[in-house]
Write an enzyme that holds these catalytic residues in place. Sequence first.
Site, PDB file in Angstrom:
ATOM      1  CG  ASP A  49      -2.027  -1.074   1.094  1.00 54.43           C
ATOM      2  OD1 ASP A  49      -1.784  -2.093   0.407  1.00 54.43           O
ATOM      3  OD2 ASP A  49      -3.100  -0.894   1.684  1.00 54.43           O
ATOM      4  CE  LYS A  61      -5.214   1.870   2.809  1.00 52.57           C
ATOM      5  NZ  LYS A  61      -4.111   1.068   3.386  1.00 52.57           N
ATOM      6  CE  LYS A  96      -7.394  -1.213   2.936  1.00 54.22           C
ATOM      7  NZ  LYS A  96      -6.111  -1.826   3.349  1.00 54.22           N
TER       8      LYS A  96
END
Length: 247
Positions: A99, A173, A207
């Site tokens: 990430d 995300k 996400k």
Amino acid sequence: MKVQQYLDSTYLKTPEQAGLSVAENTKIVEGFIKEAIEEGFKLIMIRPDMVKLAKKMILEANSKVTIGTVIGFPEGTNTLEQKLIEAQQAIEDGADDLDFVCNYEAFKKGNIDLVKNEILEGTKLGLSHNKIVKWIIEVAALSGDQIIQLSALIKNVVMSNFKEECYSSVFVKSSTGFYKTEEGFPNGATVPTIIMMLENAFPLPVKAAGGVRTYEEALEMIRLGVKRIGTSSAKAIANGQIASSDY
């Protein structure tokens, strides 16, 4: 609905941030990993220095829980070289998901080429090792227009440089959970920001990280179309309780 397979159980505090010793903080991380194994969550999201520990515990438990870690966390201002070195080490230590914090400050200043290049190179590194790559855009630091533009930029870089079968492995995300907002403004995912991301990142998955505090809110995010939810209160959410943490 069983939400466990959408939940990335998350603990990203350093000992200093938690006000704990290294040993005390490591004990908390161990507890999160153990809980993820027992509850069957999709993934355990931890700091890079804890990936080896998670890998050991998961292998010993013969569990299918995957391991995620953060790169360039939490500000995202690290150089591309620093991010790639950190990501390579995480891969070697056993991480499944990388990430990356997108350099959203560079994006806001108009340094688009820098952002495009880090998305290209970070994604290339992750995909070449069969990893999931996520780009954290930090929605609380962006205007609505910037959320739309940065989500679309990530999508366009991926679609221009990688095959269609790779798209499902590159997420956009929402948040780190560590961005400091003023006057109680949300620093994580909200329904309006997630809708903007979904509409402009498609066909890349999204996400929702931070701000999802109940089972009902998790269901709402899933119905909107998110594929993962990041939370430090995964067990509470899965059990229908209200999360005690903001992230």
